[in-house]
Design an enzyme around this catalytic site. Structure first.
Site, PDB file in Angstrom:
ATOM      1  CB  CYS A 134      -0.831   0.315   1.341  1.00  0.00           C
ATOM      2  SG  CYS A 134      -1.830   1.177   1.610  1.00  0.00           S
ATOM      3  CB  CYS A 137      -0.706   2.560   3.843  1.00  0.00           C
ATOM      4  SG  CYS A 137      -2.040   1.533   3.523  1.00  0.00           S
ATOM      5  CG  ASP A 138       3.031   1.108   4.564  1.00  0.00           C
ATOM      6  OD1 ASP A 138       2.404   1.471   5.905  1.00  0.00           O
ATOM      7  OD2 ASP A 138       3.001  -0.047   4.012  1.00  0.00           O
TER       8      ASP A 138
END
Ligand code: NDP
Length: 310
Positions: A134, A137-138
């Protein structure tokens, strides 16, 4: 046999949010966690885009908090998988893996989707140490660093474009000599100067002991082996909705995501609602999942009231 008001299947942000709302509406929900309690956020490190956490929060901690909040209102949480359903009658039936049968007027499905992985040993070992599924997200943790994305669909194209805004160089590893992504997304990738597309390229191995240091590549046409030096490795080869047990009962799209009626969480069966990633192939964010979990509980409450059950 007792007829429960509401059974929630799944324990990601959608399931727990549905539980909080259902429990506060006196629906006495039972929530089945499934085999991976907490869902996809349990394999994420820091979550920085869930509103309300100005300093970010660890994925597992966020899920622990959501669980506690659901328990505070007496959600009955059971650590089991559901193995089968029967939506024939007005009261729905579900089977747990240990063979128990439960009856419920309303069912909220929040079984989510799972990222597909390449299946390499190094991918498992370096999960959360540079390997992610992701970019939203990261990706932030890799700003200023070189990264690789594997996949040739819209997700890979989107992840590569997102990362290209944070990273000096993004290697997009496509196993064929063409991409499956839509033309507009492909054009965007190809016209971004700091994205390098490696065609006919397979990932042989992810290099590094305790953090990602590079990727060993194989050209599937020439057999040539090469390595690139990267700090982040993003797998974007698709997601698998966890909808297998609902086959033959609920309407699904061609990728097996559940179909809900526009503007609601209603499925094609009365009293059965779906929320979170199981019915969302577009946004797939924790906050959108939580929002639709709230919608599912409200839809279930209205359904039970309309049936004179609540
Ligand atoms: P897709 O199934 O569309 O694409 C998966 C990609 O990963 C393919 O290019 C496939 O290669 C590749 N792949 C699969 N397995 C491997 C492997 N083992 N090694 C290397 N590559 C592999 O998944 P997406 O998640 O990209 O998209 C899913 C759906 O969501 C699509 O319908 C897409 O259009 C949609 N979507 C839409 C977005 C938007 O509109 N903004 C954004 C994201 C997704 P191959 O082609 O060789 O099979």
């Amino acid at each position: 046999m007792e007829n429960h008001h509401c059974i929630i299947i799944g324990s990601g942000p959608a399931g727990y949010t549905a539980a909080i709302y259902a429990a506060r509406a006196n629906m006495k929900p039972i929530l089945f966690t499934g085999a991976e309690p907490g869902g996809q956020l349990m394999i994420t490190t820091e979550v920085e885009n869930f509103p309300g956490y100005p300093d970010g929060i660890h994925g597992p901690k966020l899920m622990e908090d959501l669980q506690k909040q659901a328990e505070r209102f007496q959600t009955d949480i059971r650590y089991e998988r559901i193995s089968g359903v029967d939506f024939t009658g007005p009261v729905h039936k579900i089977w747990t893996e240990s063979g128990e049968v439960l009856h419920s007027h309303a069912i909220v499905i929040a079984t989510g989707a799972s990222a597909k992985w390449l299946g390499l040993e190094s991918e498992k070992r370096l999960m959360n140490k540079g390997v992610s599924a992701c970019a939203v997200c990261d990706g932030f943790f890799f700003r200023g660093m070189e990264v690789a994305v594997v996949g040739g669909g819209d997700t890979a194209a989107e992840e590569a474009s997102y990362l290209a805004k944070l990273c000096p160089k993004v290697h997009l590893l496509v196993r064929k000599e063409h991409m499956r992504a839509s033309k507009i997304m492909q054009d965007r990738v190809i016209n971004t100067p700091n994205i390098e597309v490696h065609w006919n390229t397979e990932t042989e191995d992810i290099l590094g002991e305790n953090e990602v240091e590079g990727v060993k590549l194989k050209n599937s046409k020439t057999g040539e082996i090469s390595t690139i030096s990267v700090k982040g490795f993003f797998v974007a080869i698709g997601h698998q909705p966890n909808s297998g047990i609902f086959e033959n009962w609920l309407d699904m799209d061609d990728a097996k995501y559940l179909i809900t009626k526009a503007g609601s969480t209603k499925t094609n069966i009365s009293g059965v609602f779906a929320c979170g990633d199981i019915q969302d192939r577009v946004y797939r964010q924790a906050v959108t999942a939580a929002g639709s979990g709230c919608m599912a509980a409200l839809d279930a409450e209205r359904y039970l009231t309309s049936q004179g059950i609540l």
